[in-house]
Design a protein around this motif. Structure first.
Motif, PDB file in Angstrom:
ATOM      1  N   PHE A  51     -59.625 -70.266   6.477  1.00 15.10           N
ATOM      2  CA  PHE A  51     -58.451 -69.487   6.927  1.00 15.10           C
ATOM      3  C   PHE A  51     -58.770 -68.979   8.265  1.00 15.10           C
ATOM      4  CE2 PHE A  51     -56.311 -65.416   7.290  1.00 15.10           C
ATOM      5  CZ  PHE A  51     -54.887 -65.681   7.142  1.00 15.10           C
ATOM      6  N   ALA A  52     -59.618 -68.305   8.507  1.00 20.07           N
ATOM      7  CA  ALA A  52     -59.977 -67.587   9.851  1.00 20.07           C
ATOM      8  C   ALA A  52     -59.944 -68.918  11.021  1.00 20.07           C
ATOM      9  CB  ALA A  52     -61.393 -67.170   9.861  1.00 20.07           C
ATOM     10  N   PHE A  53     -60.543 -70.010  10.399  1.00 24.71           N
ATOM     11  CA  PHE A  53     -60.216 -71.039  11.704  1.00 24.71           C
ATOM     12  C   PHE A  53     -58.882 -71.771  11.794  1.00 24.71           C
ATOM     13  CE2 PHE A  53     -65.084 -70.997  11.363  1.00 24.71           C
ATOM     14  CZ  PHE A  53     -65.321 -71.232  12.879  1.00 24.71           C
ATOM     15  N   LEU A  54     -58.093 -71.792  10.973  1.00 19.52           N
ATOM     16  CA  LEU A  54     -56.581 -72.013  10.824  1.00 19.52           C
ATOM     17  C   LEU A  54     -55.803 -71.015  11.612  1.00 19.52           C
ATOM     18  CD1 LEU A  54     -55.872 -73.431   7.207  1.00 19.52           C
ATOM     19  CD2 LEU A  54     -56.008 -74.738   9.337  1.00 19.52           C
ATOM     20  N   LEU A  55     -56.178 -69.789  11.598  1.00 25.48           N
ATOM     21  CA  LEU A  55     -55.479 -68.753  11.853  1.00 25.48           C
ATOM     22  C   LEU A  55     -55.725 -68.807  13.554  1.00 25.48           C
ATOM     23  CD1 LEU A  55     -53.792 -66.188  12.276  1.00 25.48           C
ATOM     24  CD2 LEU A  55     -56.021 -64.700  11.884  1.00 25.48           C
ATOM     25  N   ALA A  56     -57.120 -69.147  13.909  1.00 21.68           N
ATOM     26  CA  ALA A  56     -57.836 -69.238  15.102  1.00 21.68           C
ATOM     27  C   ALA A  56     -57.123 -70.534  16.020  1.00 21.68           C
ATOM     28  CB  ALA A  56     -59.227 -69.665  15.381  1.00 21.68           C
ATOM     29  N   TRP A  57     -56.873 -71.737  15.299  1.00 20.33           N
ATOM     30  CA  TRP A  57     -56.111 -72.844  15.937  1.00 20.33           C
ATOM     31  C   TRP A  57     -54.696 -72.311  16.386  1.00 20.33           C
ATOM     32  CZ3 TRP A  57     -51.900 -75.631  13.859  1.00 20.33           C
ATOM     33  CH2 TRP A  57     -51.714 -76.668  14.345  1.00 20.33           C
ATOM     34  N   GLN A  58     -53.965 -71.606  15.365  1.00 22.22           N
ATOM     35  CA  GLN A  58     -52.507 -71.144  15.490  1.00 22.22           C
ATOM     36  C   GLN A  58     -52.710 -70.398  16.885  1.00 22.22           C
ATOM     37  OE1 GLN A  58     -49.913 -72.289  13.936  1.00 22.22           O
ATOM     38  NE2 GLN A  58     -48.701 -71.028  14.987  1.00 22.22           N
ATOM     39  N   ALA A  78     -65.393 -69.783  16.759  1.00 24.54           N
ATOM     40  CA  ALA A  78     -66.579 -70.464  16.422  1.00 24.54           C
ATOM     41  C   ALA A  78     -67.674 -69.563  16.958  1.00 24.54           C
ATOM     42  CB  ALA A  78     -66.497 -71.873  17.014  1.00 24.54           C
ATOM     43  N   ALA A  79     -67.728 -69.150  18.104  1.00 26.18           N
ATOM     44  CA  ALA A  79     -68.882 -68.280  18.758  1.00 26.18           C
ATOM     45  C   ALA A  79     -69.112 -67.052  17.783  1.00 26.18           C
ATOM     46  CB  ALA A  79     -68.525 -67.784  20.009  1.00 26.18           C
ATOM     47  N   LEU A  96     -54.939 -57.985  16.359  1.00 28.78           N
ATOM     48  CA  LEU A  96     -55.625 -56.946  15.328  1.00 28.78           C
ATOM     49  C   LEU A  96     -55.750 -57.853  14.120  1.00 28.78           C
ATOM     50  CD1 LEU A  96     -53.780 -53.788  16.020  1.00 28.78           C
ATOM     51  CD2 LEU A  96     -56.006 -54.221  16.576  1.00 28.78           C
ATOM     52  N   VAL A  97     -54.813 -58.885  13.637  1.00 31.39           N
ATOM     53  CA  VAL A  97     -55.002 -59.571  12.599  1.00 31.39           C
ATOM     54  C   VAL A  97     -56.198 -60.340  12.747  1.00 31.39           C
ATOM     55  CG1 VAL A  97     -53.923 -61.321  11.282  1.00 31.39           C
ATOM     56  CG2 VAL A  97     -52.628 -59.376  11.617  1.00 31.39           C
ATOM     57  N   TRP A  98     -56.248 -61.052  13.797  1.00 32.30           N
ATOM     58  CA  TRP A  98     -57.239 -62.024  14.037  1.00 32.30           C
ATOM     59  C   TRP A  98     -58.670 -61.326  14.048  1.00 32.30           C
ATOM     60  CZ3 TRP A  98     -60.656 -62.172  18.340  1.00 32.30           C
ATOM     61  CH2 TRP A  98     -61.514 -63.461  18.284  1.00 32.30           C
ATOM     62  N   THR A  99     -58.453 -59.957  15.052  1.00 35.38           N
ATOM     63  CA  THR A  99     -59.912 -59.476  14.900  1.00 35.38           C
ATOM     64  C   THR A  99     -60.393 -59.001  13.504  1.00 35.38           C
ATOM     65  OG1 THR A  99     -59.587 -58.680  16.820  1.00 35.38           O
ATOM     66  CG2 THR A  99     -61.030 -57.292  15.871  1.00 35.38           C
ATOM     67  N   ALA A 135     -57.459 -62.647  25.103  1.00 43.64           N
ATOM     68  CA  ALA A 135     -56.623 -64.040  25.209  1.00 43.64           C
ATOM     69  C   ALA A 135     -55.457 -63.912  24.305  1.00 43.64           C
ATOM     70  CB  ALA A 135     -57.750 -65.270  24.851  1.00 43.64           C
ATOM     71  N   ILE A 136     -55.464 -63.444  23.280  1.00 42.89           N
ATOM     72  CA  ILE A 136     -54.296 -63.410  22.201  1.00 42.89           C
ATOM     73  C   ILE A 136     -53.240 -62.341  22.586  1.00 42.89           C
ATOM     74  CG2 ILE A 136     -53.425 -62.783  19.993  1.00 42.89           C
ATOM     75  CD1 ILE A 136     -56.335 -63.605  18.965  1.00 42.89           C
TER      76      ILE A 136
END
Length: 325
Positions: free
Chosen positions: A134-141, A149-150, A81-84, A188-189
């Motif tokens: 920040f969004a990409f750092l979270l995605a990497w984590q 990226a998509a 939910l945080v990522w979304t 996936a998360i």
């Protein structure tokens, strides 16, 4: 000289109000998308996540299955939910800061942060500069950089390249691509997949393709309520290009068709068609509104079909394996 009595408490209250103001501003950027993005994404990820765990379990390891579901719901789902929401906030700020969007929102959604004067377009741009990394750092984590990226590419094409105004097909396709990126990443998360959505099951990918097709052909239902603003910014939406009446008929018929096609994908029994049939009956009422020449805004009562498809798809996955929730 001593500090005036009560100054510390006033500063604390001022700081608290400032935090609350800023949090509410962030919420208002995404408020209108909770029903159409956050809820469907959460439903899809949760239902398909539970389905994959259940399908990979047997009666002999029921405790392991229950433990996996407990971890999914209590630990992984909040992360999804945080990522979304982070990605949604990035998209919404990117969209709402543009001059044409400010003009549209002043008509359709004047309560949004920029037209209401809570924040300026320039401040929103600066916030976006910090939010993207920040969004990409979270995605990497969370191991979903490709999905992020998509979604970012879809956001760029939809907003900055004005894909949203290029016509119904491109507009709907970008909506579908962006939403499916969120669905895949969130699933996936919740399943804690190393490698992201590439490790999802074949059944989940089949349903992602089905939901993408549903969105491409029905997402225009959201354009009815925004007609006045779309006219002001000269956006080429389906209701404006083909007319309200034609778009209503096409959308209603397509939703009825999908209500038959979706359960056939999973080869369910007769009872599996109950929910789609009820939906079709409701759509019959919507078509009656068209025949009675009711104003287009009333058609926004149509349910968010791709959100319902997310829930229905998850349950069909479970039914296919005779596992019920």
């Amino acid at each position: 000289m001593g500090q005036p009595k009560g100054t510390g408490g006033q500063q604390h209250r001022t700081l608290q109000r400032s935090w609350l103001f800023n949090l509410r501003t962030l919420f208002l950027f995404t408020k209108s998308d909770f029903k159409t993005v956050i809820a469907p994404t959460a439903i899809f990820a949760l239902s398909c996540g539970v389905a994959e765990i259940a399908q990979n379990s047997t009666k002999s390891n029921k405790d392991i299955c229950n433990g996996g579901i407990h971890t999914l719901v209590n630990h992984r789902m909040p992360l999804a939910l945080v990522w979304t929401w982070t990605n949604l906030l990035m998209e919404d700020i990117s969209n709402q800061r543009l001059p044409a969007s400010i003009l549209e929102d002043a008509i359709n959604k004047p309560w949004r942060p920029i037209p209401s004067g809570r924040v300026s377009a320039e401040s929103s741009r600066l916030l976006l500069l910090a939010l993207v990394p920040f969004a990409f750092l979270l995605a990497w984590q969370l191991d979903v950089p490709r999905e992020t990226a998509a979604f970012a590419i879809c956001t760029w094409m939809y907003n900055d390249l004005e894909g949203s105004s290029e016509g119904p097909l491109i507009r709907n396709a970008l909506n579908a691509a962006g939403l499916v990126s969120l669905y895949a990443g969130a699933t996936a998360i919740v399943l804690d997949k190393s490698g992201g959505s590439a490790q999802l099951s074949e059944q989940t990918w089949i349903w992602l393709a089905c939901v993408a097709a549903v969105i491409v052909t029905t997402v225009q239902v959201q354009d009815f309520a925004d007609r006045d603003g779309d006219v002001a910014r000269r956006r080429k939406t389906m209701p404006l290009v083909y007319g309200d009446g034609v778009t209503r008929w096409i959308t209603a018929v397509l939703v009825v068709i999908w209500s038959v096609v979706c359960p056939r994908v999973w080869r369910v029994d007769v009872l599996g068609y109950a929910a789609p049939v009820l939906l079709a009956l409701y759509l019959g009422g919507c078509i009656a509104l068209v025949l009675l020449d009711v104003d287009a805004a009333d058609f926004t009562a149509l349910p968010d079909h791709h959100g319902m498809a997310s829930l229905y798809g998850g349950k069909r996955l479970l039914m296919q394996e005779r596992i019920w929730i």
